[in-house]
Design a protein around this motif. Structure first.
Motif, PDB file in Angstrom:
ATOM      1  N   TRP A 102       0.842  -1.205   0.000  1.00 22.94           N
ATOM      2  CA  TRP A 102       0.000   0.000   0.000  1.00 22.94           C
ATOM      3  C   TRP A 102       0.869   1.243   0.000  1.00 22.94           C
ATOM      4  CZ3 TRP A 102      -4.837  -1.149  -0.899  1.00 22.94           C
ATOM      5  CH2 TRP A 102      -5.410  -2.310  -0.365  1.00 22.94           C
ATOM      6  N   ASN A 103       0.333   2.327  -0.496  1.00 26.77           N
ATOM      7  CA  ASN A 103       0.932   3.640  -0.312  1.00 26.77           C
ATOM      8  C   ASN A 103      -0.073   4.462   0.461  1.00 26.77           C
ATOM      9  OD1 ASN A 103       1.537   2.769  -3.464  1.00 26.77           O
ATOM     10  ND2 ASN A 103       3.328   3.297  -2.257  1.00 26.77           N
ATOM     11  N   GLY A 104       0.392   5.007   1.569  1.00 28.87           N
ATOM     12  CA  GLY A 104      -0.546   5.766   2.376  1.00 28.87           C
ATOM     13  C   GLY A 104       0.162   6.448   3.518  1.00 28.87           C
ATOM     14  N   PHE A 105      -0.634   7.066   4.378  1.00 30.28           N
ATOM     15  CA  PHE A 105      -0.065   7.800   5.504  1.00 30.28           C
ATOM     16  C   PHE A 105      -0.708   7.292   6.784  1.00 30.28           C
ATOM     17  CE2 PHE A 105      -3.648  10.085   3.716  1.00 30.28           C
ATOM     18  CZ  PHE A 105      -4.459  10.297   4.824  1.00 30.28           C
ATOM     19  N   MET A 106      -0.039   7.541   7.881  1.00 29.03           N
ATOM     20  CA  MET A 106      -0.576   7.102   9.163  1.00 29.03           C
ATOM     21  C   MET A 106      -1.835   7.892   9.490  1.00 29.03           C
ATOM     22  SD  MET A 106       2.599   6.325  11.678  1.00 29.03           S
ATOM     23  CE  MET A 106       3.756   7.552  11.133  1.00 29.03           C
ATOM     24  N   LEU A 107      -2.905   7.177   9.807  1.00 32.57           N
ATOM     25  CA  LEU A 107      -4.148   7.842  10.196  1.00 32.57           C
ATOM     26  C   LEU A 107      -3.900   8.784  11.369  1.00 32.57           C
ATOM     27  CD1 LEU A 107      -7.210   8.245  10.173  1.00 32.57           C
ATOM     28  CD2 LEU A 107      -7.433   6.106  11.456  1.00 32.57           C
ATOM     29  N   LYS A 108      -3.018   8.362  12.251  1.00 32.55           N
ATOM     30  CA  LYS A 108      -2.622   9.148  13.412  1.00 32.55           C
ATOM     31  C   LYS A 108      -2.206  10.579  13.032  1.00 32.55           C
ATOM     32  CE  LYS A 108       1.464   8.382  16.361  1.00 32.55           C
ATOM     33  NZ  LYS A 108       2.321   9.480  15.867  1.00 32.55           N
ATOM     34  N   ASP A 109      -1.453  10.699  11.959  1.00 29.41           N
ATOM     35  CA  ASP A 109      -0.996  12.022  11.521  1.00 29.41           C
ATOM     36  C   ASP A 109      -2.178  12.907  11.145  1.00 29.41           C
ATOM     37  OD1 ASP A 109       1.584  11.208  11.906  1.00 29.41           O
ATOM     38  OD2 ASP A 109       2.089  11.017   9.777  1.00 29.41           O
ATOM     39  N   LEU A 110      -3.161  12.327  10.482  1.00 32.10           N
ATOM     40  CA  LEU A 110      -4.341  13.101  10.100  1.00 32.10           C
ATOM     41  C   LEU A 110      -5.164  13.474  11.335  1.00 32.10           C
ATOM     42  CD1 LEU A 110      -6.231  14.309   7.969  1.00 32.10           C
ATOM     43  CD2 LEU A 110      -7.355  12.072   7.821  1.00 32.10           C
ATOM     44  N   ILE A 111      -5.329  12.512  12.241  1.00 30.65           N
ATOM     45  CA  ILE A 111      -6.120  12.760  13.452  1.00 30.65           C
ATOM     46  C   ILE A 111      -5.506  13.904  14.253  1.00 30.65           C
ATOM     47  CG2 ILE A 111      -6.808  11.790  15.690  1.00 30.65           C
ATOM     48  CD1 ILE A 111      -7.197   9.094  14.270  1.00 30.65           C
ATOM     49  N   GLU A 112      -4.175  13.876  14.364  1.00 32.29           N
ATOM     50  CA  GLU A 112      -3.512  14.940  15.131  1.00 32.29           C
ATOM     51  C   GLU A 112      -3.732  16.300  14.487  1.00 32.29           C
ATOM     52  OE1 GLU A 112       0.407  13.295  15.508  1.00 32.29           O
ATOM     53  OE2 GLU A 112      -0.193  12.047  17.217  1.00 32.29           O
ATOM     54  N   ARG A 113      -3.767  16.316  13.179  1.00 31.73           N
ATOM     55  CA  ARG A 113      -4.012  17.563  12.455  1.00 31.73           C
ATOM     56  C   ARG A 113      -5.447  18.061  12.680  1.00 31.73           C
ATOM     57  NH1 ARG A 113      -2.948  17.739   6.071  1.00 31.73           N
ATOM     58  NH2 ARG A 113      -0.863  18.044   6.876  1.00 31.73           N
ATOM     59  N   LEU A 114      -6.388  17.132  12.718  1.00 30.10           N
ATOM     60  CA  LEU A 114      -7.798  17.528  12.816  1.00 30.10           C
ATOM     61  C   LEU A 114      -8.198  17.925  14.239  1.00 30.10           C
ATOM     62  CD1 LEU A 114      -9.367  14.786  10.528  1.00 30.10           C
ATOM     63  CD2 LEU A 114      -8.953  17.186   9.939  1.00 30.10           C
ATOM     64  N   GLY A 115      -7.518  17.349  15.217  1.00 27.73           N
ATOM     65  CA  GLY A 115      -7.765  17.726  16.597  1.00 27.73           C
ATOM     66  C   GLY A 115      -9.100  17.283  17.183  1.00 27.73           C
ATOM     67  N   PRO A 116      -9.247  15.989  17.440  1.00 33.05           N
ATOM     68  CA  PRO A 116     -10.466  15.504  18.094  1.00 33.05           C
ATOM     69  C   PRO A 116     -10.592  16.066  19.512  1.00 33.05           C
ATOM     70  CG  PRO A 116      -8.858  13.715  17.842  1.00 33.05           C
ATOM     71  CD  PRO A 116      -8.304  14.893  17.120  1.00 33.05           C
ATOM     72  N   THR A 117     -11.826  16.190  19.989  1.00 31.50           N
ATOM     73  CA  THR A 117     -12.055  16.686  21.344  1.00 31.50           C
ATOM     74  C   THR A 117     -11.817  15.559  22.354  1.00 31.50           C
ATOM     75  OG1 THR A 117     -14.363  16.034  21.522  1.00 31.50           O
ATOM     76  CG2 THR A 117     -13.913  18.144  20.413  1.00 31.50           C
ATOM     77  N   GLU A 118     -11.897  15.906  23.613  1.00 32.61           N
ATOM     78  CA  GLU A 118     -11.693  14.895  24.664  1.00 32.61           C
ATOM     79  C   GLU A 118     -12.770  13.820  24.655  1.00 32.61           C
ATOM     80  OE1 GLU A 118     -11.238  16.757  28.448  1.00 32.61           O
ATOM     81  OE2 GLU A 118      -9.215  17.499  27.947  1.00 32.61           O
ATOM     82  N   ASP A 119     -13.913  14.135  24.054  1.00 35.92           N
ATOM     83  CA  ASP A 119     -15.007  13.161  24.005  1.00 35.92           C
ATOM     84  C   ASP A 119     -14.903  12.185  22.834  1.00 35.92           C
ATOM     85  OD1 ASP A 119     -16.253  13.961  26.296  1.00 35.92           O
ATOM     86  OD2 ASP A 119     -17.504  15.451  25.283  1.00 35.92           O
ATOM     87  N   ALA A 120     -13.900  12.350  22.010  1.00 40.47           N
ATOM     88  CA  ALA A 120     -13.766  11.465  20.843  1.00 40.47           C
ATOM     89  C   ALA A 120     -13.159  10.139  21.275  1.00 40.47           C
ATOM     90  CB  ALA A 120     -12.902  12.132  19.779  1.00 40.47           C
ATOM     91  N   ASN A 121     -13.996   9.122  21.367  1.00 45.93           N
ATOM     92  CA  ASN A 121     -13.519   7.791  21.741  1.00 45.93           C
ATOM     93  C   ASN A 121     -13.414   6.846  20.556  1.00 45.93           C
ATOM     94  OD1 ASN A 121     -13.477   8.496  24.493  1.00 45.93           O
ATOM     95  ND2 ASN A 121     -15.694   8.131  24.625  1.00 45.93           N
ATOM     96  N   TYR A 122     -14.122   7.194  19.485  1.00 45.16           N
ATOM     97  CA  TYR A 122     -14.143   6.348  18.286  1.00 45.16           C
ATOM     98  C   TYR A 122     -14.039   7.235  17.051  1.00 45.16           C
ATOM     99  CZ  TYR A 122     -15.972   2.762  21.403  1.00 45.16           C
ATOM    100  OH  TYR A 122     -16.124   1.868  22.412  1.00 45.16           O
ATOM    101  N   ILE A 123     -13.648   6.612  15.954  1.00 43.09           N
ATOM    102  CA  ILE A 123     -13.633   7.305  14.672  1.00 43.09           C
ATOM    103  C   ILE A 123     -14.347   6.431  13.642  1.00 43.09           C
ATOM    104  CG2 ILE A 123     -11.274   6.467  14.206  1.00 43.09           C
ATOM    105  CD1 ILE A 123     -10.791   9.036  12.580  1.00 43.09           C
ATOM    106  N   GLU A 124     -15.246   7.064  12.921  1.00 42.14           N
ATOM    107  CA  GLU A 124     -16.110   6.352  11.979  1.00 42.14           C
ATOM    108  C   GLU A 124     -15.791   6.791  10.551  1.00 42.14           C
ATOM    109  OE1 GLU A 124     -20.813   6.427  12.318  1.00 42.14           O
ATOM    110  OE2 GLU A 124     -20.033   8.044  11.050  1.00 42.14           O
ATOM    111  N   PHE A 125     -15.848   5.841   9.615  1.00 42.70           N
ATOM    112  CA  PHE A 125     -15.559   6.110   8.203  1.00 42.70           C
ATOM    113  C   PHE A 125     -16.757   5.695   7.363  1.00 42.70           C
ATOM    114  CE2 PHE A 125     -11.775   5.100  10.542  1.00 42.70           C
ATOM    115  CZ  PHE A 125     -10.895   6.104  10.184  1.00 42.70           C
ATOM    116  N   THR A 126     -17.193   6.580   6.486  1.00 42.78           N
ATOM    117  CA  THR A 126     -18.350   6.282   5.649  1.00 42.78           C
ATOM    118  C   THR A 126     -17.959   6.319   4.178  1.00 42.78           C
ATOM    119  OG1 THR A 126     -19.782   7.289   7.304  1.00 42.78           O
ATOM    120  CG2 THR A 126     -20.749   6.943   5.137  1.00 42.78           C
ATOM    121  N   THR A 127     -18.392   5.300   3.465  1.00 40.15           N
ATOM    122  CA  THR A 127     -18.167   5.208   2.012  1.00 40.15           C
ATOM    123  C   THR A 127     -19.196   6.067   1.292  1.00 40.15           C
ATOM    124  OG1 THR A 127     -17.248   2.979   2.186  1.00 40.15           O
ATOM    125  CG2 THR A 127     -18.228   3.554   0.066  1.00 40.15           C
TER     126      THR A 127
END
Ligand SMILES: Nc1nc2c(c(=O)[nH]1)N[C@H]1C(S)=C(S)[C@@H](COP(=O)(O)O)O[C@H]1N2
Ligand SMILES: [Mo]
Length: 306
Positions: A138-163
């Motif tokens: 695969w070619n891709g980037f760490m999801l972690k890097d994107l999450i850190e950029r977006l800045g989830p709140t303290e209440d973010a316990n899950y992350i959901e992806f929709t097609t």
């Protein structure tokens, strides 16, 4: 690897479909791997050259298999349907909505969303719940890097992806085989694990539509169905989201979906797998061989949380 010896793929498959990693790298560098390989598309517009992360001694599954034997029910339920039916799928322009428990709540053009993130090649063993497996660069980037950029709140316990939901372009969505659109989700610590990537390419090219273009999730220690394709929405949530396969057939498909040879699917064993291109079955490894994720599930009964 310390598992029992399996025949080398070259012993049981014709030379023509046997791709050795080293030959691949040589060929790829001759062709000029990366942006110059293809015109247009997400991959080509990425500024940073791909970095190859780590080494891996399993043989790669050939391109023809990776891109010709797919699960993508939006384009049909047969393994060769997605390749056939997704060819005209429009992935440019593409936008991703970011919403929920997050600071940066808006819709991003894909290029902007991923701009500047480090794209790597990650060669991962992939395991489908149906019992077959592949090894995919695969070619891709760490999801972690994107999450850190977006800045989830303290209440973010899950992350959901929709097609994407598009009944015109995705004929499968006209049948009630699954509740549409396809949704998958991870617990935040799973999403932040460095093995978890969002892929935009495979074999050094843009993802073909059948593999989830232009952006899809890849979580190598989980069954393939966690890897939502053609993502248009990322939502951070407090509670565990409903996910498509779990909602459709909860007894067969759990939320966690960790590859686990000791927990059978109700209708078949998960103890072995058939690596596509090989003749003999292999033993399936706990967490698909990615034992470093075990600490994420400490204290959890993985028979209950399958
Ligand atoms: N939107 C969507 N994503 C999906 C699927 C699907 O049907 N629809 N199938 C899943 C399953 S079951 C598998 S095994 C992988 C297959 O990915 P690949 O075709 O790139 O190997 O995609 C997953 N992601
Ligand atoms: Mo799958």
């Amino acid at each position: 690897m310390s598992e029992t010896r399996h025949p080398h793929p070259s012993e049981v498959t014709p030379e023509s479909i046997y791709v050795n990693r080293r030959t691949f790298i040589k060929r790829a560098s001759l062709a000029g791997i990366g942006g110059s390989l293809v015109a247009g598309g997400v991959w080509a517009r990425q500024k940073n050259a791909p970095r190859v992360e780590g080494t891996f001694d399993d043989d790669l599954t050939p391109w023809e298999t990776v891109t010709g034997y797919n699960n993508f029910y939006e384009f049909g339920t047969g393994k060769s349907d997605p390749k056939k039916n997704a060819q005209d799928f429009r992935t440019d322009p593409w936008a991703v909505e970011v919403t929920g428990e997050v600071r940066e709540k808006r819709t991003f053009p894909l290029e902007e969303l991923i701009d500047g993130l480090t794209i790597e090649e990650r060669i991962y063993r992939m395991r489908c719940v149906e019992g077959w497996s592949m090894v995919i660069p695969w070619n891709g980037f760490m999801l972690k890097d994107l999450i850190e950029r977006l800045g989830p709140t303290e209440d973010a316990n899950y992350i959901e992806f929709t097609t994407l939901l598009d009944r015109q372009q995705m004929p499968g969505q006209n049948s009630p085989i699954l509740p549409w659109p396809y949704v998958e989700a991870l617990r935040m610590d799973e999403a932040m694990h460095p093995l978890t990537i969002l892929a935009t390419g495979v074999y050094g090219k843009d993802l073909p539509p059948q593999n989830g273009a232009p952006i899809r999730l890849v979580v190598p220690w989980k069954y393939g169905f966690k890897g939502a394709k053609s993502i248009v929405k990322i939502r951070f949530t407090k509670r565990q989201p409903r996910t498509t396969w779990n909602e459709a057939i909860p007894r067969e498909y759990g939320f966690y979906a960790n590859v686990n040879p000791d927990v059978d699917h109700p209708r078949w064993s998960q103890a072995t797998e058939r690596r596509l291109g090989e003749f003999f079955r292999r033993d399936t490894l706990m967490f698909n061989g990615y034992g470093e994720v075990a600490s994420l599930y400490e204290g959890m009964d993985l028979r209950k949380y399958y």
